[in-house]
Design an enzyme around this catalytic site. Sequence first.
Site, PDB file in Angstrom:
ATOM      1  N   HIS A 201       0.775  -1.149  -0.009  1.00  0.00           N
ATOM      2  CA  HIS A 201       0.071  -0.162   0.136  1.00  0.00           C
ATOM      3  C   HIS A 201       0.935   1.336  -0.166  1.00  0.00           C
ATOM      4  CE1 HIS A 201      -3.856  -2.054   1.743  1.00  0.00           C
ATOM      5  NE2 HIS A 201      -3.333  -2.690   0.517  1.00  0.00           N
TER       6      HIS A 201
ATOM      7  N   GLU B  39       0.743   3.807   1.844  1.00  0.00           N
ATOM      8  CA  GLU B  39       1.132   4.156   3.458  1.00  0.00           C
ATOM      9  C   GLU B  39       2.250   3.628   3.685  1.00  0.00           C
ATOM     10  OE1 GLU B  39      -3.500   4.007   3.311  1.00  0.00           O
ATOM     11  OE2 GLU B  39      -1.685   3.315   2.121  1.00  0.00           O
TER      12      GLU B  39
ATOM     13  N   CYS C 277      -6.453   1.481   5.412  1.00  0.00           N
ATOM     14  CA  CYS C 277      -6.898   0.231   5.735  1.00  0.00           C
ATOM     15  C   CYS C 277      -6.519   0.074   7.176  1.00  0.00           C
ATOM     16  CB  CYS C 277      -6.731  -0.896   5.010  1.00  0.00           C
ATOM     17  SG  CYS C 277      -4.812  -1.317   4.924  1.00  0.00           S
TER      18      CYS C 277
ATOM     19  N   CYS D 212      -2.636  -0.728   7.526  1.00  0.00           N
ATOM     20  CA  CYS D 212      -1.970   0.350   7.369  1.00  0.00           C
ATOM     21  C   CYS D 212      -1.913   1.372   8.869  1.00  0.00           C
ATOM     22  CB  CYS D 212      -2.129   1.182   6.139  1.00  0.00           C
ATOM     23  SG  CYS D 212      -1.547   0.452   4.621  1.00  0.00           S
TER      24      CYS D 212
END
Length: 164
Positions: free
Chosen positions: A90, A92, A118, A121
């Site tokens: 991801h 992040e 999410c 993360c």
Amino acid sequence: MSEIIPAHIPHPDDRPGWDEYFMEIARLISRRSTCLRRSVGAVLVRERRLLTTGYNGAPSGMAHCAETGCRRQARGVPSGERAEICRGLHAEQNAIIQAAFHGASIAGSSLYCTIQPCSICVKMLINAGIEEIVYEDGYPDPLADELLGEARIRVRRYEGGKRK
């Protein structure tokens, strides 16, 4: 008498605010994404200084999903489920990894992200010492909301709107 402003100097009224500035950068970063399903960009900022950036996609040096195909899509996995079978990281996560790779502390920083993080993360952001999350598009993850509330991380939805 009207004010004369040279063409190369922007008028103060035309300058973007800080949220708009960092969200525009996150949008630009998202264009580097190699994910076939969703392009996400993230920017970590402290004291109005950009620390790191990240976008979602396969690990460095590895084949992108455009080359290998999307495993989740091929199996009909809905958005937000079975992240463990995805080749990509991801945005992040990549922003946090870039900080670690370059030895930059991100404790006390703010995350600007094109989508709400999410729960996976969020757990990383909590442990990295992130103090604020500013996101543009929502992402339905009740656990992420619960964890952020418990961690007392400031969360705001950027309402500046998308530029087309």
